[in-house]
Design a protein around this motif. Structure first.
Motif, short mmCIF file in Angstrom:
data_model
loop_
_atom_site.label_atom_id
_atom_site.label_comp_id
_atom_site.label_asym_id
_atom_site.label_seq_id
_atom_site.Cartn_x
_atom_site.Cartn_y
_atom_site.Cartn_z
N TRP A 1 0.83 -1.21 0.00
CA TRP A 1 0.00 0.00 0.00
C TRP A 1 0.86 1.25 0.00
CZ3 TRP A 1 -0.32 3.54 4.12
CH2 TRP A 1 -1.27 4.56 3.95
N THR A 2 1.95 1.26 0.78
CA THR A 2 2.80 2.45 0.82
C THR A 2 3.40 2.76 -0.54
OG1 THR A 2 4.82 1.25 1.48
CG2 THR A 2 3.40 2.10 3.26
N LYS A 3 3.56 1.74 -1.37
CA LYS A 3 4.11 1.95 -2.72
C LYS A 3 3.12 2.66 -3.64
CE LYS A 3 7.11 -2.10 -2.50
NZ LYS A 3 7.39 -3.42 -3.07
N THR A 4 1.85 2.73 -3.24
CA THR A 4 0.84 3.37 -4.08
C THR A 4 0.63 4.84 -3.73
OG1 THR A 4 -1.05 2.84 -2.63
CG2 THR A 4 -0.39 1.16 -4.26
N ILE A 5 1.33 5.33 -2.72
CA ILE A 5 1.15 6.72 -2.27
C ILE A 5 1.91 7.66 -3.21
CG2 ILE A 5 1.50 8.37 -0.39
CD1 ILE A 5 1.31 5.95 1.54
N ASP A 6 1.17 8.54 -3.89
CA ASP A 6 1.79 9.49 -4.82
C ASP A 6 2.78 10.38 -4.10
OD1 ASP A 6 0.49 8.67 -7.11
OD2 ASP A 6 -1.16 10.10 -6.91
N GLY A 7 3.97 10.51 -4.69
CA GLY A 7 4.99 11.40 -4.17
C GLY A 7 5.89 10.77 -3.12
N LEU A 8 5.58 9.55 -2.70
CA LEU A 8 6.38 8.89 -1.68
C LEU A 8 7.41 7.99 -2.34
CD1 LEU A 8 6.49 8.65 1.44
CD2 LEU A 8 5.09 6.61 1.21
N TRP B 1 2.66 10.73 13.79
CA TRP B 1 3.87 11.37 13.27
C TRP B 1 5.14 10.82 13.91
CZ3 TRP B 1 4.25 15.33 9.61
CH2 TRP B 1 5.50 15.91 9.49
N GLU B 2 5.19 10.82 15.23
CA GLU B 2 6.41 10.39 15.93
C GLU B 2 6.67 8.90 15.74
OE1 GLU B 2 9.88 11.22 17.56
OE2 GLU B 2 8.37 12.73 17.13
N ASP B 3 5.61 8.10 15.69
CA ASP B 3 5.77 6.65 15.46
C ASP B 3 6.42 6.38 14.11
OD1 ASP B 3 4.37 6.04 17.89
OD2 ASP B 3 2.48 6.40 16.81
N ILE B 4 6.00 7.14 13.11
CA ILE B 4 6.55 6.97 11.75
C ILE B 4 8.03 7.37 11.75
CG2 ILE B 4 6.41 7.78 9.37
CD1 ILE B 4 3.33 7.94 9.83
N ARG C 1 12.59 12.03 6.69
CA ARG C 1 12.23 13.16 5.83
C ARG C 1 10.84 13.67 6.21
NH1 ARG C 1 13.84 9.20 2.44
NH2 ARG C 1 11.83 9.10 1.40
N PRO C 2 10.73 14.94 6.64
CA PRO C 2 9.45 15.48 7.07
C PRO C 2 8.35 15.35 6.01
CG PRO C 2 11.21 16.99 7.65
CD PRO C 2 11.82 15.92 6.78
N GLY C 3 8.70 15.54 4.75
CA GLY C 3 7.71 15.41 3.69
C GLY C 3 7.17 14.00 3.57
N ALA C 4 8.05 13.01 3.71
CA ALA C 4 7.62 11.61 3.64
C ALA C 4 6.72 11.27 4.83
CB ALA C 4 8.84 10.69 3.62
N VAL C 5 7.08 11.77 6.00
CA VAL C 5 6.26 11.52 7.19
C VAL C 5 4.88 12.16 7.01
CG1 VAL C 5 6.04 11.91 9.69
CG2 VAL C 5 8.27 11.32 8.70
N ALA C 6 4.86 13.40 6.51
CA ALA C 6 3.59 14.09 6.29
C ALA C 6 2.72 13.35 5.28
CB ALA C 6 3.86 15.53 5.82
N LEU C 7 3.32 12.88 4.19
CA LEU C 7 2.55 12.12 3.20
C LEU C 7 1.96 10.84 3.81
CD1 LEU C 7 4.75 12.35 -0.02
CD2 LEU C 7 2.38 13.11 0.21
N LEU C 8 2.75 10.17 4.62
CA LEU C 8 2.27 8.95 5.27
C LEU C 8 1.13 9.23 6.24
CD1 LEU C 8 5.68 7.21 5.75
CD2 LEU C 8 3.71 6.19 4.60
#
Length: 131
Positions: free
Chosen positions: A68-75, A96-99, A106-113
């Motif tokens: 599923w994580t592979k389907t996230i646009d921009g990640l 946020w902190e768990d991720i 990378r803050p952007g990757a965490v935010a996307l997740l």
């Protein structure tokens, strides 16, 4: 005509822009290869969304979560390796902190997740009638 015999026995591959043909019987000699799996695994050509929807996201296996994580646009696709031990139930509890503790800095990757997990949770609530 490129090949003699049955054309459905031939797999056409695009290798760096060069079209090449290979017999399925040749691919089957390497059962651990990705190409073998492409031609044997019936789920290979299904869209990722159909693969995950085999069960409720809360019941996903770590493999389904990583997929599923592979389907996230921009990640970046390498992020999925951080989820190889996370079940669907665990995914829904991540914040946020768990991720970040998974090793994703990378803050952007965490935010996307975080955003994608929230969307998945909302979509699940909508489909189950829970609001």
């Amino acid at each position: 005509e490129l090949f003699c015999g049955e054309t459905d026995e031939i797999a056409l591959l695009n290798v760096s822009g060069q079209v090449m043909g290979v017999k399925h019987s040749t691919l089957e000699k390497f059962p651990n290869s990705v190409l073998f799996k492409m031609f044997v695994d019936p789920n290979w050509n299904q869209p990722a969304s159909k693969k995950q929807k085999s069960s409720s996201p809360h019941k996903w296996t770590p493999e389904e979560v990583a997929q599923w994580t592979k389907t996230i646009d921009g990640l970046s696709i390498d992020v999925s390796s951080h989820f190889c031990h996370i079940t669907g139930a665990e995914l829904f509890s991540l914040e946020w902190e768990d991720i970040r503790n998974l090793g994703i800095d990378r803050p952007g990757a965490v935010a996307l997740l975080v955003k994608s997990i929230q969307k998945l949770c909302n979509d699940q609530d909508m489909s189950s009638g829970t609001f």
